[in-house]
Motif scaffolding. Structure first.
Motif, PDB file in Angstrom:
ATOM      1  N   UNK A   1       0.826  -1.205   0.000  1.00 22.44           N
ATOM      2  CA  UNK A   1       0.000   0.000   0.000  1.00 22.44           C
ATOM      3  C   UNK A   1       0.862   1.258   0.000  1.00 22.44           C
ATOM      4  N   UNK A   2       1.929   1.241   0.784  1.00 19.84           N
ATOM      5  CA  UNK A   2       2.820   2.394   0.825  1.00 19.84           C
ATOM      6  C   UNK A   2       3.445   2.650  -0.543  1.00 19.84           C
ATOM      7  N   UNK A   3       3.885   1.594  -1.208  1.00 23.71           N
ATOM      8  CA  UNK A   3       4.504   1.752  -2.523  1.00 23.71           C
ATOM      9  C   UNK A   3       3.493   2.241  -3.557  1.00 23.71           C
ATOM     10  N   UNK A   4       2.274   1.716  -3.520  1.00 27.43           N
ATOM     11  CA  UNK A   4       1.239   2.144  -4.463  1.00 27.43           C
ATOM     12  C   UNK A   4       0.925   3.624  -4.270  1.00 27.43           C
ATOM     13  N   UNK A   5       0.643   4.019  -3.033  1.00 27.56           N
ATOM     14  CA  UNK A   5       0.282   5.417  -2.766  1.00 27.56           C
ATOM     15  C   UNK A   5       1.449   6.340  -3.092  1.00 27.56           C
ATOM     16  N   UNK A   6       2.652   5.937  -2.725  1.00 30.88           N
ATOM     17  CA  UNK A   6       3.840   6.730  -3.038  1.00 30.88           C
ATOM     18  C   UNK A   6       3.942   6.948  -4.544  1.00 30.88           C
ATOM     19  N   UNK A   7       3.732   5.887  -5.313  1.00 27.87           N
ATOM     20  CA  UNK A   7       3.809   5.988  -6.768  1.00 27.87           C
ATOM     21  C   UNK A   7       2.732   6.912  -7.321  1.00 27.87           C
ATOM     22  N   UNK A   8       1.508   6.761  -6.837  1.00 28.84           N
ATOM     23  CA  UNK A   8       0.404   7.575  -7.349  1.00 28.84           C
ATOM     24  C   UNK A   8       0.598   9.051  -7.025  1.00 28.84           C
ATOM     25  N   UNK A   9       1.050   9.344  -5.807  1.00 27.47           N
ATOM     26  CA  UNK A   9       1.264  10.732  -5.412  1.00 27.47           C
ATOM     27  C   UNK A   9       2.449  11.331  -6.174  1.00 27.47           C
ATOM     28  N   UNK A  10       3.516  10.554  -6.324  1.00 27.75           N
ATOM     29  CA  UNK A  10       4.681  11.027  -7.076  1.00 27.75           C
ATOM     30  C   UNK A  10       4.304  11.330  -8.521  1.00 27.75           C
ATOM     31  N   UNK A  11       3.511  10.460  -9.139  1.00 26.97           N
ATOM     32  CA  UNK A  11       3.042  10.717 -10.508  1.00 26.97           C
ATOM     33  C   UNK A  11       2.178  11.966 -10.567  1.00 26.97           C
ATOM     34  N   UNK A  12       1.285  12.122  -9.589  1.00 29.10           N
ATOM     35  CA  UNK A  12       0.423  13.302  -9.555  1.00 29.10           C
ATOM     36  C   UNK A  12       1.273  14.571  -9.496  1.00 29.10           C
ATOM     37  N   UNK A  13       2.324  14.550  -8.683  1.00 28.79           N
ATOM     38  CA  UNK A  13       3.206  15.716  -8.568  1.00 28.79           C
ATOM     39  C   UNK A  13       3.964  15.968  -9.865  1.00 28.79           C
ATOM     40  N   UNK A  14       4.382  14.900 -10.510  1.00 31.67           N
ATOM     41  CA  UNK A  14       5.163  15.015 -11.748  1.00 31.67           C
ATOM     42  C   UNK A  14       4.359  15.686 -12.865  1.00 31.67           C
ATOM     43  N   UNK A  15       3.058  15.444 -12.893  1.00 29.08           N
ATOM     44  CA  UNK A  15       2.224  15.919 -13.995  1.00 29.08           C
ATOM     45  C   UNK A  15       1.321  17.096 -13.622  1.00 29.08           C
ATOM     46  N   UNK A  16       1.545  17.689 -12.450  1.00 32.85           N
ATOM     47  CA  UNK A  16       0.696  18.792 -11.997  1.00 32.85           C
ATOM     48  C   UNK A  16       1.492  20.072 -11.813  1.00 32.85           C
ATOM     49  N   UNK A  17       0.836  21.215 -11.961  1.00 38.33           N
ATOM     50  CA  UNK A  17       1.519  22.490 -11.708  1.00 38.33           C
ATOM     51  C   UNK A  17       2.042  22.562 -10.276  1.00 38.33           C
TER      52      UNK A  17
ATOM     53  N   UNK B   1      -2.839  21.506  -5.836  1.00 35.63           N
ATOM     54  CA  UNK B   1      -3.052  20.658  -4.661  1.00 35.63           C
ATOM     55  C   UNK B   1      -3.273  19.225  -5.119  1.00 35.63           C
ATOM     56  N   UNK B   2      -2.641  18.295  -4.414  1.00 38.40           N
ATOM     57  CA  UNK B   2      -2.859  16.867  -4.639  1.00 38.40           C
ATOM     58  C   UNK B   2      -3.657  16.364  -3.445  1.00 38.40           C
ATOM     59  N   UNK B   3      -4.771  15.715  -3.725  1.00 38.83           N
ATOM     60  CA  UNK B   3      -5.630  15.198  -2.659  1.00 38.83           C
ATOM     61  C   UNK B   3      -5.503  13.681  -2.590  1.00 38.83           C
ATOM     62  N   UNK B   4      -5.382  13.163  -1.375  1.00 38.78           N
ATOM     63  CA  UNK B   4      -5.392  11.725  -1.134  1.00 38.78           C
ATOM     64  C   UNK B   4      -6.556  11.463  -0.189  1.00 38.78           C
ATOM     65  N   UNK B   5      -7.488  10.620  -0.630  1.00 44.58           N
ATOM     66  CA  UNK B   5      -8.690  10.347   0.166  1.00 44.58           C
ATOM     67  C   UNK B   5      -8.849   8.856   0.385  1.00 44.58           C
ATOM     68  N   UNK B   6      -9.142   8.474   1.604  1.00 42.95           N
ATOM     69  CA  UNK B   6      -9.461   7.088   1.948  1.00 42.95           C
ATOM     70  C   UNK B   6     -10.915   7.048   2.375  1.00 42.95           C
ATOM     71  N   UNK B   7     -11.699   6.205   1.705  1.00 42.34           N
ATOM     72  CA  UNK B   7     -13.125   6.100   2.005  1.00 42.34           C
ATOM     73  C   UNK B   7     -13.577   4.657   1.816  1.00 42.34           C
TER      74      UNK B   7
END
Length: 144
Positions: free
Chosen positions: A26-42, A46-52
């Motif tokens: 889970x840590x690796x997946x979330x890390x990857x998704x957030x890192x990608x979001x940062x790479x492709x965003x201004x 804001x990058x949002x991470x939500x657990x529901x």
């Protein structure tokens, strides 16, 4: 992860959620998704991470960015190894392995990744984890 990129990171976790899974995966997946979001965003976005929890008990970790988005024709391929869309090849560093690895780890965690557009701009990539029957609470079983 705060401080590793310039975007603001906003985390929202619904109360009382429990996830039974491999913490390292889970840590690796979330890390990857957030890192990608940062790479492709201004840098000022804001990058949002939500657990529901979805109505069917599925645990959902959604990473939402305000980047350029992913073209519809590319969405079917982004979880393939070495895939990089034509509009980012050569302009944004990467190998095209991150999302493929994340997708494989999701599968090993009894889950999968989904991609959709963020409104009004950007991308949402969600990790959906099926809740094991033995992990359901008594109130969930009763339907309360």
């Amino acid at each position: 992860m705060k401080g590793t990129f310039s975007q603001k990171l906003q985390v929202s976790i619904a109360p009382g959620i429990h996830v039974i899974s491999n913490a390292g995966f889970l840590e690796q997946i979330v890390n990857n998704l957030v890192t990608n979001a940062a790479k492709y965003s201004p840098e000022t976005s804001t990058i949002q991470v939500e657990l529901s929890v979805a109505n069917n008990g599925t645990r959902v970790i959604a990473v939402k960015d305000q980047g350029t988005g992913i073209a519809d024709e590319d969405k079917a391929h982004i979880f393939e190894r070495f895939y990089r869309s034509a509009d980012v090849r050569g302009s944004i560093p990467g190998t095209g392995l991150g999302l493929a690895i994340a997708a494989q780890l999701a599968k090993l965690s009894n889950g999968h990744l989904e991609v959709r557009d963020n409104q009004p701009i950007g991308t949402v990539i969600s990790l959906l984890l099926t809740a094991p029957q033995e992990a359901l609470s008594e109130s969930t079983i009763k339907g309360d």
